[in-house]
Design a protein around this motif. Sequence first.
Motif, short mmCIF file in Angstrom:
data_model
loop_
_atom_site.label_atom_id
_atom_site.label_comp_id
_atom_site.label_asym_id
_atom_site.label_seq_id
_atom_site.Cartn_x
_atom_site.Cartn_y
_atom_site.Cartn_z
N CYS A 86 0.85 -1.19 0.00
CA CYS A 86 0.00 0.00 0.00
C CYS A 86 0.89 1.24 0.00
O CYS A 86 1.83 1.34 0.77
CB CYS A 86 -0.90 0.00 1.22
N GLY A 87 0.56 2.23 -0.87
CA GLY A 87 1.32 3.48 -0.88
C GLY A 87 2.69 3.27 -1.47
O GLY A 87 2.88 2.58 -2.47
N ASP A 88 3.67 3.86 -0.85
CA ASP A 88 5.05 3.81 -1.33
C ASP A 88 5.57 2.37 -1.28
O ASP A 88 5.41 1.68 -0.28
CB ASP A 88 5.91 4.72 -0.45
N GLU A 89 6.19 1.93 -2.36
CA GLU A 89 6.71 0.58 -2.41
C GLU A 89 7.74 0.32 -1.33
O GLU A 89 7.92 -0.80 -0.88
CB GLU A 89 7.34 0.32 -3.78
N ASN A 95 1.31 -2.29 4.38
CA ASN A 95 0.39 -2.98 3.49
C ASN A 95 -1.05 -2.70 3.93
O ASN A 95 -1.30 -2.12 4.98
CB ASN A 95 0.66 -4.48 3.47
N CYS A 96 -1.97 -3.13 3.12
CA CYS A 96 -3.38 -2.83 3.38
C CYS A 96 -3.88 -3.48 4.66
O CYS A 96 -4.88 -3.09 5.21
CB CYS A 96 -4.24 -3.31 2.21
N LEU A 97 -3.16 -4.52 5.10
CA LEU A 97 -3.60 -5.25 6.28
C LEU A 97 -3.56 -4.39 7.54
O LEU A 97 -4.44 -4.43 8.38
CB LEU A 97 -2.72 -6.48 6.46
N ILE A 98 -2.49 -3.57 7.67
CA ILE A 98 -2.33 -2.83 8.92
C ILE A 98 -2.16 -1.33 8.70
O ILE A 98 -1.97 -0.60 9.66
CB ILE A 98 -1.11 -3.36 9.70
N SER A 99 -2.16 -0.87 7.46
CA SER A 99 -1.88 0.54 7.21
C SER A 99 -2.90 1.43 7.90
O SER A 99 -4.08 1.41 7.58
CB SER A 99 -1.90 0.81 5.70
N LYS A 126 -12.04 1.89 1.72
CA LYS A 126 -11.22 1.50 0.57
C LYS A 126 -9.82 2.07 0.72
O LYS A 126 -9.64 3.20 1.15
CB LYS A 126 -11.85 2.00 -0.72
N CYS A 127 -8.85 1.23 0.36
CA CYS A 127 -7.46 1.67 0.42
C CYS A 127 -7.07 2.29 -0.92
O CYS A 127 -7.87 2.40 -1.85
CB CYS A 127 -6.55 0.51 0.76
N SER A 128 -5.79 2.66 -1.06
CA SER A 128 -5.32 3.29 -2.30
C SER A 128 -5.34 2.33 -3.48
O SER A 128 -5.23 2.74 -4.63
CB SER A 128 -3.90 3.84 -2.09
N HIS A 129 -5.44 1.04 -3.21
CA HIS A 129 -5.52 0.05 -4.29
C HIS A 129 -6.96 -0.21 -4.69
O HIS A 129 -7.23 -1.16 -5.45
CB HIS A 129 -4.87 -1.27 -3.85
N ASP A 130 -7.86 0.58 -4.16
CA ASP A 130 -9.28 0.41 -4.47
C ASP A 130 -9.83 -0.91 -3.94
O ASP A 130 -10.77 -1.49 -4.50
CB ASP A 130 -9.50 0.50 -5.98
N LEU A 131 -9.22 -1.43 -2.85
CA LEU A 131 -9.69 -2.65 -2.20
C LEU A 131 -10.46 -2.28 -0.93
O LEU A 131 -10.15 -1.30 -0.27
CB LEU A 131 -8.51 -3.55 -1.84
N ALA A 132 -11.44 -3.10 -0.61
CA ALA A 132 -12.31 -2.82 0.54
C ALA A 132 -11.75 -3.48 1.81
O ALA A 132 -11.14 -4.54 1.77
CB ALA A 132 -13.72 -3.31 0.27
N HIS A 133 -11.99 -2.81 2.94
CA HIS A 133 -11.64 -3.31 4.28
C HIS A 133 -12.83 -3.06 5.21
O HIS A 133 -13.53 -2.06 5.06
CB HIS A 133 -10.41 -2.59 4.83
N ALA A 134 -13.05 -3.96 6.17
CA ALA A 134 -14.11 -3.78 7.16
C ALA A 134 -13.48 -3.54 8.53
O ALA A 134 -12.49 -4.18 8.90
CB ALA A 134 -15.02 -5.01 7.22
N ILE A 152 -10.80 -6.43 8.93
CA ILE A 152 -10.98 -7.55 7.99
C ILE A 152 -10.70 -7.07 6.58
O ILE A 152 -11.26 -6.06 6.13
CB ILE A 152 -12.40 -8.12 8.09
N GLY A 153 -9.87 -7.77 5.84
CA GLY A 153 -9.59 -7.41 4.46
C GLY A 153 -8.12 -7.56 4.12
O GLY A 153 -7.31 -7.95 4.98
N PRO A 154 -7.75 -7.27 2.90
CA PRO A 154 -8.61 -6.67 1.87
C PRO A 154 -9.50 -7.69 1.17
O PRO A 154 -9.22 -8.87 1.20
CB PRO A 154 -7.60 -6.08 0.89
N PHE A 155 -10.58 -7.18 0.55
CA PHE A 155 -11.45 -8.00 -0.28
C PHE A 155 -12.05 -7.11 -1.36
O PHE A 155 -11.97 -5.87 -1.31
CB PHE A 155 -12.55 -8.66 0.56
N ILE A 156 -12.64 -7.73 -2.37
CA ILE A 156 -13.27 -7.00 -3.47
C ILE A 156 -14.78 -7.12 -3.31
O ILE A 156 -15.30 -8.25 -3.22
CB ILE A 156 -12.85 -7.56 -4.84
#
Length: 440
Positions: A50-53, A58-62, A104-112, A128-132
């Motif tokens: 997520c964000g800067d490489e 990552n989207c899990l804990i960002s 939604k994160c910067s990758h356009d993925l959903a999180h709950a 919970i996530g990420p998921f589409i």
Amino acid sequence: MEYSFTDLVNMEELCELMDSLCKDYSISCTIVDPLNTMILFTSGIHSVPCGDENSGMNCLISGDLFSPEDFSFSPVCAEGIKREGNTEYGIDGEHKKNHYCLYKCSHDLAHALLPFVFEGKHIVSVHIGPFIPEHDSGCKGVVGDVPLLSYSEVEMLVSRTGKVLDLLVNAGKLTLKLRECETGLINYEKELSSCRKKLSSFDRMKKELISIFSHEVRTPLSIIKGYNELLYDGILGPVCSEQADALDKSLLSINKLERIVDSLQYIDMDHSAHTYDFLPLNFSDIVETTLMQSARAIKEKNLKLQTEFPENMPSIMGDSKKLFHALSYLLDNAIKFSPAGSTISISARQEQGRLCISIRDNGIGILKEDISRVFEEFYQADSSLTRNYSGVGLGLNICQRIINCHNGNIRVESRMNEGSTFHIDLPLMIPEDNLFYQAD
């Protein structure tokens, strides 16, 4: 008392249940302590940069270690609006509602996000996530195998997660309460043990005091009685009728006091500690001795006495002194409650290898509800200070214990205003009876 999430929940059980739940949906999950900003659990099934490489996030804990306002996620769904929901769960029919949000994160993925609240306190957050989302097929920058979930599946997942947490937290609270109760019981047991020791000490002091008192009183009382009898019999000089009457009343009171002092020996120690000297006895001799001792009390109330004994009274094995005390207590009881001028009857008969003795009076009788209690220690039907009849409530109890130690039985029949009859039965002597026993 307030508890933290880690105080309440067994973390091994939490990881096991959450791992199983995440595998069912092939989705990642992270549980965070919002107070201590500490990750308690992460499944790690998916890791999406997520964000800067080079950020290593990552989207899990960002952003998930902080409140929703600090999230790096954009709180909008595919339609461009914020989406919120409620999930219900509960234990034993107690329904609870927890608010959850989709981001939604910067990758356009959903999180709950499920902030878990227990007893009004936010104790843990579940991410919970990420998921589409099922309706959203176009996502940019997707890395890895991200699950496709409908909103109903998301709500089901959040609900199941809430139920798992609710179950674990409530079970943990019950466990802590149980430990507190166990600690309390241990403390109470220690306190009770201390009280028992104090009570035992007080009981020992009481026994010593009673033993000393009865010994110290008995000696001067015997001297007082002896001189009164010498005066009454005229051995120390002639006495007039008024003096004789006064001495007679004095001796009557001395005899009553002797009975009280004698009764103390039965409460200064366990009754099983008393030694009994069992010898062949003729019960009529004990009756005769008892009547002689009670002659003054019988004369004072002008009572009539009827005795009925067989010509050849069978012998019994017993302790003459103890049986004299027992019969004295029964006769004193009959005298005390008999109206002046009435009759007291004492009878004996042989029946089925036992000697049966009955002592009957025409006194006030005993209430039906009190009959079962007359042999209790210190029991008196009227224990008030203004009662009409004196006594300490020990006589019948001592009598019962003495009779029991002779392998005998005692019971009472009574009717109000008609009198009472006390029945005793004792085993007859058999040749192989020993001459010495200690009461069990």
